[in-house]
Structures are given as C-alpha cells and as structure tokens.
Design a protein around this motif. Structure first.
Motif, PDB file in Angstrom:
ATOM      1  N   ASN A 145       8.093   1.471  -1.655  1.00  0.00           N
ATOM      2  CA  ASN A 145       7.150   1.013  -0.639  1.00  0.00           C
ATOM      3  C   ASN A 145       7.814   0.037   0.317  1.00  0.00           C
ATOM      4  O   ASN A 145       7.568   0.041   1.512  1.00  0.00           O
ATOM      5  CB  ASN A 145       5.942   0.337  -1.298  1.00  0.00           C
TER       6      ASN A 145
ATOM      7  N   LEU B 105       4.221   5.547  -0.035  1.00  0.00           N
ATOM      8  CA  LEU B 105       3.934   6.824  -0.665  1.00  0.00           C
ATOM      9  C   LEU B 105       2.522   7.258  -0.311  1.00  0.00           C
ATOM     10  O   LEU B 105       1.597   6.451  -0.278  1.00  0.00           O
ATOM     11  CB  LEU B 105       4.064   6.710  -2.193  1.00  0.00           C
TER      12      LEU B 105
ATOM     13  N   ASN C  39       0.067   6.806  -4.654  1.00  0.00           N
ATOM     14  CA  ASN C  39       0.695   5.729  -5.405  1.00  0.00           C
ATOM     15  C   ASN C  39       0.782   6.114  -6.868  1.00  0.00           C
ATOM     16  O   ASN C  39      -0.151   5.937  -7.638  1.00  0.00           O
ATOM     17  CB  ASN C  39      -0.111   4.434  -5.225  1.00  0.00           C
TER      18      ASN C  39
ATOM     19  N   LYS D 149       2.450   4.740  -9.201  1.00  0.00           N
ATOM     20  CA  LYS D 149       2.470   3.603 -10.113  1.00  0.00           C
ATOM     21  C   LYS D 149       1.066   3.182 -10.523  1.00  0.00           C
ATOM     22  O   LYS D 149       0.871   2.600 -11.578  1.00  0.00           O
ATOM     23  CB  LYS D 149       3.209   2.432  -9.458  1.00  0.00           C
TER      24      LYS D 149
ATOM     25  N   LEU E 155      16.977   6.732  -6.173  1.00  0.00           N
ATOM     26  CA  LEU E 155      15.895   7.578  -6.672  1.00  0.00           C
ATOM     27  C   LEU E 155      16.353   9.033  -6.766  1.00  0.00           C
ATOM     28  O   LEU E 155      16.098   9.717  -7.765  1.00  0.00           O
ATOM     29  CB  LEU E 155      14.685   7.466  -5.745  1.00  0.00           C
TER      30      LEU E 155
ATOM     31  N   ASP F 221       7.467  10.641 -11.971  1.00  0.00           N
ATOM     32  CA  ASP F 221       7.476   9.607 -10.929  1.00  0.00           C
ATOM     33  C   ASP F 221       8.589   9.882  -9.921  1.00  0.00           C
ATOM     34  O   ASP F 221       8.383   9.791  -8.706  1.00  0.00           O
ATOM     35  CB  ASP F 221       7.669   8.225 -11.557  1.00  0.00           C
ATOM     36  N   TYR F 222       9.798  10.204 -10.421  1.00  0.00           N
ATOM     37  CA  TYR F 222      10.912  10.476  -9.516  1.00  0.00           C
ATOM     38  C   TYR F 222      10.565  11.621  -8.558  1.00  0.00           C
ATOM     39  O   TYR F 222      10.761  11.524  -7.343  1.00  0.00           O
ATOM     40  CB  TYR F 222      12.174  10.869 -10.303  1.00  0.00           C
TER      41      TYR F 222
ATOM     42  N   ASP G   2       7.650  10.695  -6.164  1.00  0.00           N
ATOM     43  CA  ASP G   2       8.086   9.642  -5.244  1.00  0.00           C
ATOM     44  C   ASP G   2       8.966  10.226  -4.139  1.00  0.00           C
ATOM     45  O   ASP G   2       8.876   9.823  -2.979  1.00  0.00           O
ATOM     46  CB  ASP G   2       8.860   8.557  -5.995  1.00  0.00           C
TER      47      ASP G   2
ATOM     48  N   THR H 113       7.542  10.405  -0.137  1.00  0.00           N
ATOM     49  CA  THR H 113       8.121   9.336   0.670  1.00  0.00           C
ATOM     50  C   THR H 113       7.792   9.603   2.131  1.00  0.00           C
ATOM     51  O   THR H 113       8.141  10.646   2.670  1.00  0.00           O
ATOM     52  CB  THR H 113       9.646   9.263   0.483  1.00  0.00           C
TER      53      THR H 113
END
Length: 643
Positions: free
Chosen positions: A25, A31, A34, A36, A156, A371-372, A375, A379
């Motif tokens: 972020n 993102l 989100n 997370k 990442l 997550d990877y 994300d 992006t």
C-alpha cells in the motif's frame, strides 16, 4: 503424487511469516482488495473462486475423483465381510458367486472411473498452474514501469516465483488441499455408514463395561484428542517450516542466480576468462554446503519428529480400535465378517480424520502464497490515465516545466527544478556526466515515471490528460540498455507477427546492417541467439545496436530518442550514423544522448546536465566560449586525446 511439480517438498525460499505480509500500500500502489483484512476462510473462499474462474472443471473433477477414489476400500470391506459370513455359515455357492461377481464388477467400474477422473484431474491441475503463471505474466505486461521497478514489488514477485518453483502455485496447492479434504470427508462418511450397526450396538447398553456406551465414548474421545494433537503438531511444524525457510531464502536465491548464470552460454566467456568459478564456488556452493545443509537438517529433523509423533498416535489409536472391536466380538455381539468390516472401517475413520486434520494444519503454508498471488494481481497503478488521444499527424511540442523527480525509496533528486521546451522538429543533444539525470529525463519524457513536482506538457496539455498507451506511441526510443529478443530478425525490428518486408529491409539499410541480414541463412526469418532456436545466430553488440536503431526507425513515431546509440559501433559505422543522422530523423523531433561530445555538433542545441539540473543550453559555439562552464570542461577532457 507422481504428477507433483519438480522440487516439491523442498523448503520454499521466499515464503514469509503470514503475520508479516509485504506492505504494497505504501510502496507499490493500493490494492483493490485488501487481502490482509480478510479472514483465513475468506481468503480460501476467494482462492476457490479464482480456481473456478481459471479452470472451471477442476473443482468438479476434484470432488468426483475424491469420492470415487475413497469409495474403493469400502467396497472391498463390505463384500469381504459378507463373503466371510457366507463361508462361515450357509456356504451357499449361488449367493457366494453373486457377491464375488458384484465385488469384481464394482471394483472394476470404480477403478476405471477413478483412474480416468484422476488423470483428468491432474491434467486440469497442471493447466491451472500454467494459467496462474499466465495471469501474473499478463499483469506484468500491463503494470506501470514504476511499480515493476519498485523494490517492494520485486520482492513480492520473487516470493511468488519461489512458491511456484518449490511447491507449485498457490491455487495449485489449494486444489491439493481440496482433494485431501474431499478424500478425508468421503472416507469418514463411508466409514460411518458401515459402522452404523456397530454404533447402535455400542450405545444400546449392557451389563459389562465392554457393552456399555462409555466404552464407545472413551474410544471416540481418544480419537478426538488424537486428531487435535495432530492438528496442533501440523500447525506448529508449518510455522517452524516458514521460519527456517526465511533463513534459507537468501541462500536459495543466490544459488538460483549462480545456477542460471553458469547455464547461460552468454556469460561463459567471462567465467572462463577470469576463472570466476572460484568465486561462485565460494559464494554459492560453500554457503549451501554449510549453512544451507544445516537449515535443511533442521527441517528434516522437524519433519521426522512430527511424522514419528503422528505415527505413534496412530498406532495407539489403532490398538484402541482393535481392543474395542475385539472385546465386543469375543462376547458375540457380531459375526466374524462384521468384525473384519468394523475393524477396517474404524481404521478408515482414523485415516479420514487424520487426513483432514493434517491438511487443515498446512493452511499456514498456503495462505501466504494466496496473498502473494492476489497482491500481485490487484496492485493498482499510481498513475492518472487520461482519455485524450494525441494527434499523430500534427506538430509535436514538449515542455518540462519546473519538474523535480526522485526514484522510489530514494532521498536524492534525480532531476531538480528542471525546465526545457522542445519545439516540433528540433534536434537536441544531451550531455553530462554519469548520474547527471540524462536517462531519467528520457524516462519522464516517455512517461515511464511521473514527476513528483512540476508538469510535462504535450502541445500545452499536461501529459497526464492523455491516454498512456496512445501517448507512448509518439516515441521511438533506443534505450542505453536496449534489448534484442530471441525472435526472428524481422520481428525484432517490426515488433509484430505481421510486418511489411520492404519496410523492414529499408530500415535495416538506414541502420547500416542490410548485408549482415542478407548473409544469414534464413535472412529476415533468422532467429537471434540460441535460447529458443538451435539454429539461432549470435550477433555482436554493434549489430544489436544497429538492429535497435532499425526498430526505432520502423516505428516511425514523430519523436525519436537515441540514448548512446553508437556506443557499441566501430568508428566507421559510427561516422556513417552521424553523417546521415539528419536524413534518418527527417523532420521529426529528436533527442540525442551521448558521452562523445564531438558527435553532438550536428544537433541544433546542446543541453548540459549536472547533478540533476540543466546548467547550460545552447549551440556548441555558444557553450564552448565559457572556459568555466561544465560543457567546456567536458569538451576539453575529450578533445585533448584527439590532438
């Protein structure tokens, strides 16, 4: 799993603790979703929706394959118990033959169906792996250059690539988890169906403890405790695995780098000439032999401990099951055939719940990879993308107005309060020492980056107002670090599958390389380098630079930028480019960057950069008059060697 990817099971370098995700972020754009803030179940659900989007048949195949495969043992348990009962009681040949025939027929049907579904499942899962990689590649194609170059995004991307290489993709692993869940749940369901008569007997009650419901309650409680312990062990081992993998990450990345470098024939000359294998052996091999193996030993020891504990727990539960069923059989509560069926079914219960618990315990390994992936895909671009379309057939005027820029995560300005205006058709040479801001100027001009301060105007309009892709069509650029690809020669020039052959030859002629192309066996269809095609041709640095110039000419954009376009050319080839520069450029606006100041005299104006600022602008005759100027110093530093 013979269809698992290579390197599966190795420690996954680059996997981070799930509680410490990369913060994109702040560094690489916000993102859209989100990840997370999502719960584990939400992330898993989103992963399954993505699997269905990319490979719709995989989830149905996983379900049907898992159910069919799990049913096979129970067919044998059921028919074996019935056959044993027939043999120990009535011995009716007709009934016996019927059960044997049914057992064989159902086994054959399930075996063929299971294998067919399993093969389709593995094929579909392999497609999912490739499609996930394709989604990431498509994202990289469209991602802003600024984000692509960002250290946070590169980290990442490396972690996702490590996950892909070491244990399959995130969605691939999630499909594996679903397969084991389905198999475990189906096994448990079939086992409970076969055990239902025993459960009725066990909870009916009796005079002794063996006949009482408490015996069954004690057994199921023990199984529940065992499953809980297995789940705890699995989660603990997963977290420890991540911790050790973090330690391994740097070593693994170094090893991969050196492995690729050694395998690349293009670096072979340097390695052999300077005997760089000594450094490689010290930096890569030695570290892996000592530090890497030490970490591997810890991982192996933890895995062995967990496997041993789970095996011991399974053995204890197995003993309890045999004791439970054996004691009930001794007092005559069921037949010998039922004894076989109940014993096998109870062991399947343990196997099913263990598979579910062990698979669930590995969620901490899978969630970070999701997550990877998400994300990367979500992006966002930090750029404003406008809607205006520049007119390709109208005069082009570019103005930098009080522009200041520094690269992400840098405190130093690469350009500071920079202003310049280029009128249509102007020829500008740009000179200055290394790091003075020349290439940064080009990156901002092509809108690979946006400035933090000031504005860049195209025909009086801020370039942020223009469609980004359409704006970039205005420029033909030969970057200092240009790239030639392992494509056919014509495709390297035209950057397209279909091209105008006559136009390609004309551009090769202008760039001074037509004879080289005609000398190749397949001419325009000749592949460059040997990465893709064994018959590929190795070209020199000078030839590659001429091809890069031909590519810029083929695009025929109204604005041409040449960043050190003759650095790899011999003096004669360089002179030929200089002598016909004005003809090559025509009435286009042109920027010419070079460290050789003698090559800049054919440009109308020369801009002198120093520490990110424009310190001089004028003709050669005007700039050379001031002995205290930066241009005078640069000119005389080179001119003394030509005297």
């Amino acid at each position: 799993d013979v269809n698992h990817l290579p390197k599966a099971g190795m420690p996954m370098a680059g996997w981070s603790d799930p509680n410490e995700p990369i913060d994109l972020n702040a560094q690489s754009g916000n993102l859209l979703i989100n990840m997370k803030a999502m719960t584990t179940l939400q992330k898993i659900g989103r992963g399954f929706r993505e699997i269905h989007r990319l490979e719709p048949q995989l989830i149905p195949l996983t379900l049907t394959s898992g159910v069919t495969k799990a049913a096979l043992p129970f067919v044998n348990l059921y028919f074996s118990s019935r056959i044993i009962d027939i043999l120990s009681t009535t011995r009716e040949m007709k009934t016996l033959s019927l059960f044997v025939a049914l057992a064989l027929a159902i086994n054959l049907f399930l075996f063929i169906t299971s294998r067919t579904l399993e093969n389709r499942y593995y094929m579909s899962r392999g497609l999912l792996y490739n499609k996930e990689r394709g989604e990431v590649i498509r994202k990289l194609y469209t991602l802003d250059y600024e984000k692509l170059e960002s250290p946070a995004f590169q980290t990442l991307l490396h972690k996702h690539q490590e996950a892909m290489d070491k244990a399959g993709s995130s969605l691939y692993r999630l499909s594996w988890m679903l397969s084991h869940w389905v198999s475990g749940a189906t096994t448990l369901a079939f086992a409970l169906v076969l055990l239902f008569p025993l459960l009725k007997i066990s909870f009916k009650g009796g005079e002794t403890f063996v006949e009482s419901p408490w015996f069954a309650v004690a057994l199921f409680a023990a199984i529940g405790v065992a499953v809980g312990i297995i789940l705890i062990i699995s989660r603990k081992i997963s977290k420890e695995w991540f911790r050790l993998s973090e330690q391994y990450m740097g070593l693994d990345r170094l090893y991969d780098y050196y492995t690729e470098m050694i395998a690349d024939y293009k670096t072979g000359k340097e390695i052999r000439t300077y005997q760089e294998q000594l450094i490689i052996e010290k930096d890569a091999t030695q570290q892996l032999l000592y530090e890497g193996i030490a970490i591997q030993k810890k991982i192996a020891a933890n895995s062995a401990k967990s496997s041993s504990l789970i095996a011991i727990i399974g053995a204890v539960i197995g003993f309890g099951i045999y004791l439970f069923i054996g004691l009930k059989g001794l007092i005559g509560l069921f037949s010998i055939g039922s004894l076989v069926c109940y014993t096998g079914s109870f062991m399947q219960v343990v196997q099913g719940v263990t598979a579910i618990a062990n698979t669930t315990g590995q969620i901490p390994q899978i969630i970070p990879t999701l997550d990877y992936y998400f994300d990367i895909l979500h992006t966002e671009s930090g750029k404003q993308d406008g809607t205006l379309l520049p007119q390709m057939d109208t005069p082009v005027s570019i103005e930098f107005r009080n522009v200041s820029f520094k690269y992400p995560e840098s405190e130093t300005y690469a350009l500071k309060n920079f202003s310049i205006k280029l009128e249509n058709g102007e020829k500008l040479a740009v000179v200055g020492r290394n790091g003075s801001g020349k290439t940064t100027f080009i990156k901002l001009l092509c809108r690979l980056y946006d400035p933090q301060e000031g504005e860049i105007l195209l025909n009086g309009v801020n370039i942020r107002e223009y469609d980004d892709a359409a704006y970039r069509q205005l420029f033909s650029v030969v970057f200092q670090d240009f790239s030639m690809f392992s494509f056919p020669l014509a495709q390297n020039v035209s950057v397209a599958d279909t091209y105008e052959e006559a136009r390609v030859w004309a551009c090769l002629e202008e760039a001074g390389i037509p004879d080289d192309a005609r000398g190749m066996e397949q001419q325009l269809d000749t592949y460059l380098y040997k990465d893709v095609e064994e018959t590929g041709v190795e070209i020199s640095g000078g030839e590659a630079q001429k091809l890069a110039l031909a590519r810029a000419l083929y695009k025929n954009a109204p604005f041409i930028v040449l960043d050190e376009p003759t650095a790899a050319l011999d003096p004669i080839a360089e002179y030929e480019i200089y002598s016909k520069f004005n003809r090559l450029v025509g009435d286009k606006t042109a920027i010419y960057i070079s460290h050789r100041l003698s090559s800049c005299r054919f440009c109308k104006h020369i801009a002198v950069f120093q520490q990110g600022e424009l310190v001089q602008l004028g003709t050669h005759e005007e700039l050379i008059r001031d002995p205290s100027s930066a241009y005078y110093e640069l000119w005389n530093a080179q001119a003394q060697y030509y005297c």
